[in-house]
Design a protein around this motif. Structure first.
Motif, mmCIF file in Angstrom:
data_model
loop_
_atom_site.group_PDB
_atom_site.id
_atom_site.type_symbol
_atom_site.label_atom_id
_atom_site.label_comp_id
_atom_site.label_asym_id
_atom_site.label_seq_id
_atom_site.Cartn_x
_atom_site.Cartn_y
_atom_site.Cartn_z
ATOM 1 N N TRP A 22 0.851 -1.193 0.000
ATOM 2 C CA TRP A 22 0.000 0.000 0.000
ATOM 3 C C TRP A 22 0.882 1.236 0.000
ATOM 4 C CZ3 TRP A 22 -1.176 -4.447 2.549
ATOM 5 C CH2 TRP A 22 -2.414 -5.022 2.277
ATOM 6 N N ILE A 23 0.365 2.311 -0.601
ATOM 7 C CA ILE A 23 1.124 3.555 -0.664
ATOM 8 C C ILE A 23 0.164 4.737 -0.556
ATOM 9 C CG2 ILE A 23 1.050 3.673 -3.191
ATOM 10 C CD1 ILE A 23 4.001 4.676 -3.022
ATOM 11 N N SER A 37 -11.114 -7.350 -5.159
ATOM 12 C CA SER A 37 -11.438 -7.505 -6.570
ATOM 13 C C SER A 37 -11.428 -6.135 -7.227
ATOM 14 C CB SER A 37 -12.822 -8.125 -6.739
ATOM 15 O OG SER A 37 -12.856 -9.398 -6.160
ATOM 16 N N TYR A 38 -11.015 -6.091 -8.464
ATOM 17 C CA TYR A 38 -11.008 -4.829 -9.195
ATOM 18 C C TYR A 38 -11.138 -5.122 -10.682
ATOM 19 C CZ TYR A 38 -6.201 -6.250 -9.914
ATOM 20 O OH TYR A 38 -5.087 -6.964 -10.231
ATOM 21 N N SER A 95 1.532 -0.347 -10.972
ATOM 22 C CA SER A 95 0.090 -0.429 -11.146
ATOM 23 C C SER A 95 -0.561 -0.587 -9.785
ATOM 24 C CB SER A 95 -0.268 -1.637 -12.018
ATOM 25 O OG SER A 95 0.345 -1.517 -13.278
ATOM 26 N N ALA A 96 -1.633 0.159 -9.578
ATOM 27 C CA ALA A 96 -2.291 0.121 -8.273
ATOM 28 C C ALA A 96 -3.760 0.481 -8.427
ATOM 29 C CB ALA A 96 -1.611 1.088 -7.315
ATOM 30 N N VAL A 97 -4.538 0.115 -7.402
ATOM 31 C CA VAL A 97 -5.953 0.491 -7.368
ATOM 32 C C VAL A 97 -6.223 1.288 -6.100
ATOM 33 C CG1 VAL A 97 -6.828 -1.390 -8.818
ATOM 34 C CG2 VAL A 97 -6.612 -1.741 -6.372
ATOM 35 N N ASP A 98 -7.106 2.242 -6.229
ATOM 36 C CA ASP A 98 -7.491 3.126 -5.140
ATOM 37 C C ASP A 98 -8.310 2.347 -4.115
ATOM 38 O OD1 ASP A 98 -8.559 5.188 -3.547
ATOM 39 O OD2 ASP A 98 -8.749 6.531 -5.271
ATOM 40 N N PHE A 130 -3.442 3.701 -2.073
ATOM 41 C CA PHE A 130 -3.490 2.774 -3.202
ATOM 42 C C PHE A 130 -2.850 1.455 -2.795
ATOM 43 C CE2 PHE A 130 -4.358 6.536 -5.583
ATOM 44 C CZ PHE A 130 -4.982 6.118 -6.744
ATOM 45 N N ARG A 131 -3.340 0.376 -3.411
ATOM 46 C CA ARG A 131 -2.758 -0.955 -3.211
ATOM 47 C C ARG A 131 -2.163 -1.406 -4.535
ATOM 48 N NH1 ARG A 131 -5.800 -5.598 -1.031
ATOM 49 N NH2 ARG A 131 -7.030 -4.018 -0.020
#
Length: 140
Positions: free
Chosen positions: A23-24, A70-71, A87-90, A113-114
């Motif tokens: 995570w960031i 899931s995304y 690459s990351a998702v919120d 973000f992960r």
């Protein structure tokens, strides 16, 4: 950097500790900052259970996030950290509100973000997410 997690044993993958640097925190421009720029992030005490990441800090209610999420491909964004892209998702609005309140910089908005494992990355990997593999071991 959050506070460290103290463990007696932990899954070790080919790339390092499971869930390390998954995570960031990024600002409204999608840019990550170091602990010198966001010193209140060092107040975060993470806890990992079998299925959850729980973030706690003084002055805010705990934030509870699933370890697995899931995304859709269209949800994936490229973010940068020290010139490394990943690459990351919120993690969503609740997580954004939580970290923004904790960081407490007037007029600034932050997001969590992960990292996602199934997209190509460029540069040295600093944002990672791993699944346990039968060849993996536990740190004891």
């Amino acid at each position: 950097g959050c506070r460290p997690i103290k463990v007696k044993e932990w899954p070790l993958t080919r790339e390092g500790l499971k869930y390390d640097r998954c995570w960031i925190i990024v600002d409204e421009n999608g840019v990550s900052n170091n602990i010198a720029a966001l010193p209140r992030a060092s107040m975060i005490q993470p806890t990992i259970t079998e299925e959850r990441l729980i973030l706690e800090a003084e002055g805010v209610n705990p934030l509870d996030l699933p370890l697995e999420k899931s995304y859709k491909p269209e949800d994936v964004e490229m973010i940068s950290h020290n010139a490394v892209k990943g690459s990351a998702v919120d993690e969503g609005e609740e997580a954004s509100n939580w970290i923004t309140k904790l960081i407490s910089k007037p007029g600034r908005r932050f997001r969590i973000f992960r990292a996602v494992p199934d997209r190509p990355r460029s540069g040295v990997e600093t944002m990672r997410h791993y699944d346990i593999d039968p060849r993996d071991t536990l740190i004891q």
